[in-house]
Scaffold this motif. Structure first.
Motif, PDB file in Angstrom:
ATOM      1  N   HIS A 150      30.028  41.470  43.191  1.00 47.88           N
ATOM      2  CA  HIS A 150      30.931  40.573  43.913  1.00 47.88           C
ATOM      3  C   HIS A 150      32.049  40.173  42.949  1.00 47.88           C
ATOM      4  O   HIS A 150      31.774  39.647  41.874  1.00 47.88           O
ATOM      5  CB  HIS A 150      30.127  39.359  44.360  1.00 47.88           C
ATOM      6  N   ILE A 151      33.287  40.441  43.339  1.00 47.82           N
ATOM      7  CA  ILE A 151      34.438  40.093  42.505  1.00 47.82           C
ATOM      8  C   ILE A 151      35.419  39.288  43.343  1.00 47.82           C
ATOM      9  O   ILE A 151      35.174  38.998  44.505  1.00 47.82           O
ATOM     10  CB  ILE A 151      35.128  41.349  41.914  1.00 47.82           C
ATOM     11  N   GLY A 152      36.543  38.955  42.740  1.00 46.51           N
ATOM     12  CA  GLY A 152      37.571  38.224  43.461  1.00 46.51           C
ATOM     13  C   GLY A 152      37.235  36.749  43.586  1.00 46.51           C
ATOM     14  O   GLY A 152      36.218  36.263  43.104  1.00 46.51           O
ATOM     15  N   SER A 153      38.101  36.043  44.260  1.00 44.17           N
ATOM     16  CA  SER A 153      37.974  34.587  44.346  1.00 44.17           C
ATOM     17  C   SER A 153      36.753  34.134  45.125  1.00 44.17           C
ATOM     18  O   SER A 153      36.214  33.060  44.857  1.00 44.17           O
ATOM     19  CB  SER A 153      39.244  33.991  44.949  1.00 44.17           C
ATOM     20  N   THR A 154      36.287  34.922  46.086  1.00 42.25           N
ATOM     21  CA  THR A 154      35.093  34.515  46.821  1.00 42.25           C
ATOM     22  C   THR A 154      33.848  34.571  45.943  1.00 42.25           C
ATOM     23  O   THR A 154      32.795  34.062  46.324  1.00 42.25           O
ATOM     24  CB  THR A 154      34.859  35.368  48.088  1.00 42.25           C
ATOM     25  N   ALA A 155      33.966  35.154  44.756  1.00 46.00           N
ATOM     26  CA  ALA A 155      32.844  35.243  43.812  1.00 46.00           C
ATOM     27  C   ALA A 155      32.855  34.112  42.791  1.00 46.00           C
ATOM     28  O   ALA A 155      32.020  34.086  41.891  1.00 46.00           O
ATOM     29  CB  ALA A 155      32.882  36.588  43.082  1.00 46.00           C
ATOM     30  N   VAL A 156      33.805  33.193  42.923  1.00 46.40           N
ATOM     31  CA  VAL A 156      33.930  32.082  41.973  1.00 46.40           C
ATOM     32  C   VAL A 156      33.643  30.774  42.717  1.00 46.40           C
ATOM     33  O   VAL A 156      34.480  30.304  43.504  1.00 46.40           O
ATOM     34  CB  VAL A 156      35.327  32.040  41.327  1.00 46.40           C
ATOM     35  N   PRO A 157      32.473  30.188  42.504  1.00 50.98           N
ATOM     36  CA  PRO A 157      32.125  28.957  43.218  1.00 50.98           C
ATOM     37  C   PRO A 157      33.215  27.886  43.084  1.00 50.98           C
ATOM     38  O   PRO A 157      33.728  27.631  42.000  1.00 50.98           O
ATOM     39  CB  PRO A 157      30.824  28.515  42.546  1.00 50.98           C
ATOM     40  N   GLY A 158      33.576  27.309  44.229  1.00 49.97           N
ATOM     41  CA  GLY A 158      34.562  26.234  44.263  1.00 49.97           C
ATOM     42  C   GLY A 158      36.001  26.689  44.412  1.00 49.97           C
ATOM     43  O   GLY A 158      36.873  25.866  44.669  1.00 49.97           O
ATOM     44  N   LEU A 159      36.276  27.981  44.255  1.00 52.33           N
ATOM     45  CA  LEU A 159      37.658  28.464  44.280  1.00 52.33           C
ATOM     46  C   LEU A 159      38.098  28.782  45.712  1.00 52.33           C
ATOM     47  O   LEU A 159      37.427  29.537  46.414  1.00 52.33           O
ATOM     48  CB  LEU A 159      37.778  29.721  43.415  1.00 52.33           C
ATOM     49  N   PRO A 160      39.215  28.201  46.160  1.00 47.43           N
ATOM     50  CA  PRO A 160      39.747  28.590  47.468  1.00 47.43           C
ATOM     51  C   PRO A 160      40.099  30.082  47.451  1.00 47.43           C
ATOM     52  O   PRO A 160      40.443  30.634  46.404  1.00 47.43           O
ATOM     53  CB  PRO A 160      41.007  27.738  47.626  1.00 47.43           C
ATOM     54  N   ALA A 161      40.036  30.707  48.617  1.00 49.39           N
ATOM     55  CA  ALA A 161      40.279  32.148  48.673  1.00 49.39           C
ATOM     56  C   ALA A 161      40.650  32.575  50.077  1.00 49.39           C
ATOM     57  O   ALA A 161      40.419  31.855  51.045  1.00 49.39           O
ATOM     58  CB  ALA A 161      39.018  32.899  48.236  1.00 49.39           C
ATOM     59  N   LYS A 162      41.203  33.779  50.172  1.00 49.35           N
ATOM     60  CA  LYS A 162      41.261  34.435  51.464  1.00 49.35           C
ATOM     61  C   LYS A 162      39.794  34.718  51.818  1.00 49.35           C
ATOM     62  O   LYS A 162      39.039  35.154  50.955  1.00 49.35           O
ATOM     63  CB  LYS A 162      42.059  35.740  51.384  1.00 49.35           C
ATOM     64  N   PRO A 163      39.367  34.513  53.045  1.00 45.48           N
ATOM     65  CA  PRO A 163      37.946  34.689  53.379  1.00 45.48           C
ATOM     66  C   PRO A 163      37.569  36.167  53.565  1.00 45.48           C
ATOM     67  O   PRO A 163      37.094  36.588  54.613  1.00 45.48           O
ATOM     68  CB  PRO A 163      37.800  33.888  54.668  1.00 45.48           C
ATOM     69  N   VAL A 164      37.808  36.937  52.526  1.00 46.51           N
ATOM     70  CA  VAL A 164      37.510  38.366  52.508  1.00 46.51           C
ATOM     71  C   VAL A 164      36.630  38.614  51.286  1.00 46.51           C
ATOM     72  O   VAL A 164      37.012  38.281  50.163  1.00 46.51           O
ATOM     73  CB  VAL A 164      38.796  39.215  52.399  1.00 46.51           C
ATOM     74  N   ILE A 165      35.467  39.186  51.486  1.00 45.46           N
ATOM     75  CA  ILE A 165      34.534  39.443  50.390  1.00 45.46           C
ATOM     76  C   ILE A 165      34.991  40.675  49.631  1.00 45.46           C
ATOM     77  O   ILE A 165      35.041  41.776  50.191  1.00 45.46           O
ATOM     78  CB  ILE A 165      33.098  39.643  50.922  1.00 45.46           C
TER      79      ILE A 165
END
Length: 192
Positions: free
Chosen positions: A62-77
């Motif tokens: 798991h990479i990208g912002s969705t892999a960083v707890p607390g970080l806002p992101a585009k909701p794409v894994i």
């Protein structure tokens, strides 16, 4: 983008697979607050990929912002799957399309270090899959960036502010949004 596979069955009754894909391709850059369900969505897709392609994949992370707890992101894994070579990645493209992914041959032709695919549902991107050489330079860089943000909350907060600014500046141009984050990413990687 070409679409094949069972994606049509996942669409709402009022939206065809082609309509969903068209909307997903042109989806705006919109950040949402961190969702604790993201790791579970990654784990489910990881299990699905390994269940079908275990012999070809040397790692699925798991990479990208969705892999960083607390970080806002585009909701794409964002998923990075390691392969022995880009030739292996190319050989996986057709089976991945059959497994519900879509891709752009034109976009991939411009990539020298990876192959890219996505999944979508109801007009939204759900997953991005990056096939890269396992333990190669790009593999190590993406993990280093993720791990640095996980370990440095103040740095992750700076990244979140930058992403919000860039999403507001480039809401209709995902590639410009991604390119604009490049300087920050390179600066973080230079420190690792």
């Amino acid at each position: 983008m070409s679409a094949r596979g069972p994606a049509a069955a996942r669409q709402t009754p009022s939206m065809t697979d082609a309509e969903s894909l068209a909307r997903a391709i042109h989806e705006r850059v919109m950040l949402v607050p961190y969702d604790p369900a993201w790791p579970g969505r990654f784990a489910a897709e990881r299990a699905r990929l390994l269940g079908r392609f275990a012999d070809a994949l040397r790692g699925v992370v798991h990479i990208g912002s969705t892999a960083v707890p607390g970080l806002p992101a585009k909701p794409v894994i964002d998923i990075m799957a390691g392969v022995d070579s880009l030739a292996v990645a190319d050989a996986l493209m057709a089976p991945l399309l059959e497994a519900g992914y879509v891709t752009s041959a034109e976009f991939n032709a411009a990539l020298t270090d990876r192959r890219w695919l996505m999944r979508h549902a109801a007009g939204h991107r759900t997953h991005h899959l990056h096939l890269v050489v396992h333990d190669g330079q790009l593999w190590r860089q993406r993990l280093a960036f993720r791990d640095t943000l996980r370990a440095a909350p103040a740095l992750a907060e700076r990244y979140a502010l930058l992403k919000a600014e860039l999403a507001a500046r480039h809401p209709d141009d995902r590639e410009a949004y991604t390119r604009a984050k490049g300087e920050f990413v390179r600066a973080v990687l230079a420190r690792t």
